[in-house]
Design an enzyme around this catalytic site. Structure first.
Site, PDB file in Angstrom:
ATOM      1  N   SER A 146       0.856  -1.153  -0.006  1.00 58.71           N
ATOM      2  CA  SER A 146      -0.045  -0.041   0.038  1.00 58.71           C
ATOM      3  C   SER A 146       0.972   1.304  -0.062  1.00 58.71           C
ATOM      4  O   SER A 146       2.057   1.254   0.857  1.00 58.71           O
ATOM      5  CB  SER A 146      -0.969  -0.075   1.264  1.00 58.71           C
ATOM      6  N   TYR A 159      -2.395  -0.539  10.108  1.00 62.32           N
ATOM      7  CA  TYR A 159      -2.582  -0.846   8.839  1.00 62.32           C
ATOM      8  C   TYR A 159      -1.026  -0.120   8.179  1.00 62.32           C
ATOM      9  O   TYR A 159      -0.394  -0.744   7.299  1.00 62.32           O
ATOM     10  CB  TYR A 159      -3.409   0.001   7.959  1.00 62.32           C
TER      11      TYR A 159
END
Length: 279
Positions: A146, A159
């Site tokens: 990501s 995350y």
């Protein structure tokens, strides 16, 4: 080597493949005539996916419930694929969750995110990698990272930590594979942009204008795999590659220039950052 992998002779395994990016990638592989295996921890979402993959062109298709946080579960999946197809040529460690987290919030959220988003990648690679190397066939291991694992914006630290770990792990994997005698595998880091999936729908039913569809992402992904990219950095309808590059350059500049951590969001650096982006 890429051409000898992205063809109808290959077996592809995609975790988190029942929906979103994983499903779109599985369908892209199916269209190439591969034998495609989709794993997901949501049994209800796997209903009908084998038929959909065969309709898309897969020689054969297999769906299996698997929790990537459980190493034994992934070992069983790898064994099942080997028994049915002889082994795996392409592994896409894609399964991920994003329930949200806070620095001093519930530890359960941290554990769930790290178990799936980071350990899921490690578990998948360790379960499938050894036999992939031993077979001596050309192959690929792709891990879904990501942009949040690179620029680490405030708001969801668990995350960010998990995806930053995926980046570091995949870079180490690429180095390991190219220095392992007999290994004919490459590693790749998929870095999606804004893609409209269940993960980020947040109750919305219509795709935001700035987002790509999973299908657009999967098509771009395949194109960049064919180009042999390691860092598959994906734009979207809002953010160009050039803007991504500047944001990432600013992030590493925090270290080089000894600025405050996450200075992009620091009020004292707001004007300087904007000027940097416009330059």
């Amino acid at each position: 080597m890429v051409d000898s992998v992205l063809n109808s002779e290959s077996v592809a395994v995609i975790t988190g493949g029942a929906a979103g990016i994983g499903r779109a990638i599985a369908l892209e592989f199916a269209a190439l005539g591969m034998r495609v295996v989709v794993a997901d921890n949501r049994a209800d979402r796997l209903t009908g996916i084998e038929a959909a993959l065969k309709t898309a062109g897969a020689q054969d298709a297999m769906a299996q419930v698997a929790d990537v946080a459980d190493p034994q579960c992934l070992a069983a999946l790898e064994q099942a694929v080997a028994e049915r197809y002889g082994g795996t040529d392409i592994l896409v460690n894609n399964a991920g969750i994003q329930p949200g987290s806070a620095m001093f919030g519930p530890v359960e959220a941290w554990e769930a995110v790290l178990d799936t988003n980071l350990w899921g990648v490690i578990n998948g690679t360790r379960a499938f990698g050894p036999r992939m190397i031993e077979r001596g066939r050309p192959g690929m291991i792709v891990n879904t990272g990501s942009k949040q694992g690179i620029t680490t914006p405030p708001g969801d630290p668990a995350y960010n930590v998990a995806k930053a770990g995926v980046k570091a792990y995949t870079e180490a994997l690429a180095h390991e594979l190219r220095n392992t005698h007999g290994a004919r595998l490459s590693a790749h880091l998929l870095i999606p942009g804004f893609v409209f999936t269940e993960l980020n729908a947040h109750g919305r039913t219509e795709k935001p204008a700035g987002a790509w569809t999973p299908e657009e992402l999967a098509a771009f992904f395949l194109e960049r795999l064919k180009a042999r990219d390691f860092y598959i950095l994906c734009p979207d309808n809002d953010v160009t590659r050039e803007l991504d590059q500047k944001r990432m350059a600013w992030a590493i500049g925090d270290i080089i220039e000894n600025r405050p951590a996450l200075s992009r969001w620091h009020p004292d650096y707001a004007e300087t950052f904007e000027a940097f982006i416009r330059s």
